[in-house]
Design a protein around this motif. Structure first.
Motif, PDB file in Angstrom:
ATOM      1  N   ASP A   1      10.719  16.829   7.233  1.00  0.00           N
ATOM      2  CA  ASP A   1       9.321  16.814   6.564  1.00  0.00           C
ATOM      3  C   ASP A   1       9.511  15.175   5.749  1.00  0.00           C
ATOM      4  OD1 ASP A   1       6.949  17.198   5.365  1.00  0.00           O
ATOM      5  OD2 ASP A   1       7.824  17.820   3.736  1.00  0.00           O
ATOM      6  N   PHE A   2       8.837  14.382   6.290  1.00  0.00           N
ATOM      7  CA  PHE A   2       8.818  12.965   5.829  1.00  0.00           C
ATOM      8  C   PHE A   2       7.405  12.612   5.325  1.00  0.00           C
ATOM      9  CE2 PHE A   2       8.287   8.244   6.530  1.00  0.00           C
ATOM     10  CZ  PHE A   2       9.429   7.629   5.629  1.00  0.00           C
ATOM     11  N   ARG A   3       7.381  12.053   4.308  1.00  0.00           N
ATOM     12  CA  ARG A   3       6.170  11.692   3.568  1.00  0.00           C
ATOM     13  C   ARG A   3       6.201  10.448   2.957  1.00  0.00           C
ATOM     14  NH1 ARG A   3       2.748  16.490   2.885  1.00  0.00           N
ATOM     15  NH2 ARG A   3       3.937  18.246   3.580  1.00  0.00           N
ATOM     16  N   ALA A   4       5.005   9.533   2.982  1.00  0.00           N
ATOM     17  CA  ALA A   4       4.848   8.392   2.245  1.00  0.00           C
ATOM     18  C   ALA A   4       3.746   8.400   1.126  1.00  0.00           C
ATOM     19  CB  ALA A   4       4.509   7.287   3.203  1.00  0.00           C
TER      20      ALA A   4
ATOM     21  N   SER B   1       0.809  -1.296  -0.053  1.00  0.00           N
ATOM     22  CA  SER B   1      -0.153   0.189  -0.200  1.00  0.00           C
ATOM     23  C   SER B   1       0.705   1.137   0.048  1.00  0.00           C
ATOM     24  CB  SER B   1      -0.967   0.092   1.105  1.00  0.00           C
ATOM     25  OG  SER B   1      -0.209  -0.180   2.504  1.00  0.00           O
ATOM     26  N   VAL B   2       2.315   1.249  -0.012  1.00  0.00           N
ATOM     27  CA  VAL B   2       3.111   2.534   0.111  1.00  0.00           C
ATOM     28  C   VAL B   2       4.167   1.977  -0.932  1.00  0.00           C
ATOM     29  CG1 VAL B   2       4.235   1.578   2.250  1.00  0.00           C
ATOM     30  CG2 VAL B   2       4.341   4.107   1.421  1.00  0.00           C
TER      31      VAL B   2
ATOM     32  N   ASP C   1      -0.217  11.467  -1.332  1.00  0.00           N
ATOM     33  CA  ASP C   1       0.323  11.454  -0.147  1.00  0.00           C
ATOM     34  C   ASP C   1      -0.424  10.657   0.944  1.00  0.00           C
ATOM     35  OD1 ASP C   1       0.831  12.441   2.733  1.00  0.00           O
ATOM     36  OD2 ASP C   1       1.870  14.112   1.657  1.00  0.00           O
ATOM     37  N   VAL C   2      -0.205   9.607   1.631  1.00  0.00           N
ATOM     38  CA  VAL C   2      -0.595   8.709   2.223  1.00  0.00           C
ATOM     39  C   VAL C   2      -1.423   9.448   3.784  1.00  0.00           C
ATOM     40  CG1 VAL C   2      -0.495   6.776   3.889  1.00  0.00           C
ATOM     41  CG2 VAL C   2       0.614   6.733   1.598  1.00  0.00           C
ATOM     42  N   LEU C   3      -0.490  10.157   4.357  1.00  0.00           N
ATOM     43  CA  LEU C   3      -1.243  10.651   5.529  1.00  0.00           C
ATOM     44  C   LEU C   3      -2.470  11.778   5.252  1.00  0.00           C
ATOM     45  CD1 LEU C   3       1.539  11.076   8.234  1.00  0.00           C
ATOM     46  CD2 LEU C   3      -0.460   9.485   8.246  1.00  0.00           C
TER      47      LEU C   3
END
Length: 282
Positions: free
Chosen positions: A169-172, A146-147, A198-200
């Motif tokens: 700044d961390f993004r999945a 899923s990521v 962007d997951v979050l």
């Protein structure tokens, strides 16, 4: 059927007779409280899985920034993927079963159930996040991934004491090219999906839709919840008043003599007064 109905303590030491009408009243109340509990519990399960996603993201962000322990990164990444999958699966459980739970509590209130159904359709139509997460269910069920990508940017800012503080700044991301063709992902949603999601941000937006649905459902069920809890409380309090608090763990028993004086039905009662999820709604 030659039947006997009564309340009993958990060890069957004390009993209090019930009429068949009282038994059926408690049975209906227990069913409705169970269904309302299911609505709240399944909603809270989604939020718990979202919290796990946030925690895994924070852990990975720190690890990517420090770059000190690659093995920990490789350990946390699958955990993040599992947390997202669990979120998607629990969200589908909530949305797919919500109308049935409400309808079972309100069998004569077709208009209210229709309103809830219309709200779900409206949210699906107006929210890309709703459509995308709903479409992810089949994908993660079959593929489990899923990521697909991460991005980490670190920077330094000055705090209130003018001291340098490093932040990141961390993004999945879910990447469109990896979620397959129309056979693997809902075609209508795939066509509107950007290259990266962007997951979050996606899950946070979807949470708003779930909150609307949960609040609307619980608003519809408030009167049933209050009536059912009051009915249960009255019988439990009568039992405790007669036999004492040491017998507060009350069960409802239906015994039939037609098959050798056996217990035909039995279910706990006091638990529906102690349940924290239901208590929050009153």
């Amino acid at each position: 059927m030659d039947s006997e109905f009564y309340l009993s303590s958990n060890n069957n030491e004390k009993t209090l007779a019930l009429t068949e009408e009282q038994f059926r009243e408690l049975k209906r109340a227990r069913k409705r409280l169970s269904l309302i509990h299911a609505v709240s519990y399944k909603y809270k399960l989604v939020l718990s899985n979202y919290q796990l996603v946030e925690e895994n993201m924070a852990q990975l962000g720190e690890l990517y920034t420090s770059q000190h322990n690659i093995s920990d990164i490789e350990r946390i990444r699958p955990q993040l993927n599992a947390s997202i999958n669990n979120y998607v699966l629990s969200a589908r459980i909530f949305t797919s079963q919500l109308k049935r739970h409400v309808q079972s509590c309100l069998p004569l209130e077709r208009e209210l159930v229709t309103q809830l159904s219309d709200q779900m359709d409206k949210l699906y139509k107006n929210s890309f996040a709703y459509r995308f997460v709903d479409s992810m269910y089949d994908y993660v069920t079959y593929y489990g991934l899923s990521v697909h990508a991460f991005r980490c940017r670190s920077f330094v800012r000055l705090d209130e004491q003018e001291q340098p503080v490093r932040e990141y700044d961390f993004r999945a991301y879910i990447e469109r090219e990896y979620i397959g063709g129309p056979a693997d992902f809902r075609a209508s949603v795939l066509t509107e999906t950007p290259d990266r999601v962007d997951v979050l941000a996606l899950l946070a937006e979807f949470n708003k839709s779930l909150e609307i649905l949960h609040n609307q459902a619980m608003s519809m069920l408030t009167a049933v919840l209050t009536k059912s809890r009051t009915s249960v409380a009255e019988f439990v309090n009568v039992f405790i008043g007669q036999f004492g608090n040491q017998h507060a763990n009350v069960f409802v028993i239906h015994k039939t003599r037609a098959f050798g004086d056996k217990v035909y039905e039995s279910f706990p009662l006091s638990v529906y007064l102690d349940n924290e999820l239901l208590a929050e709604q009153v």
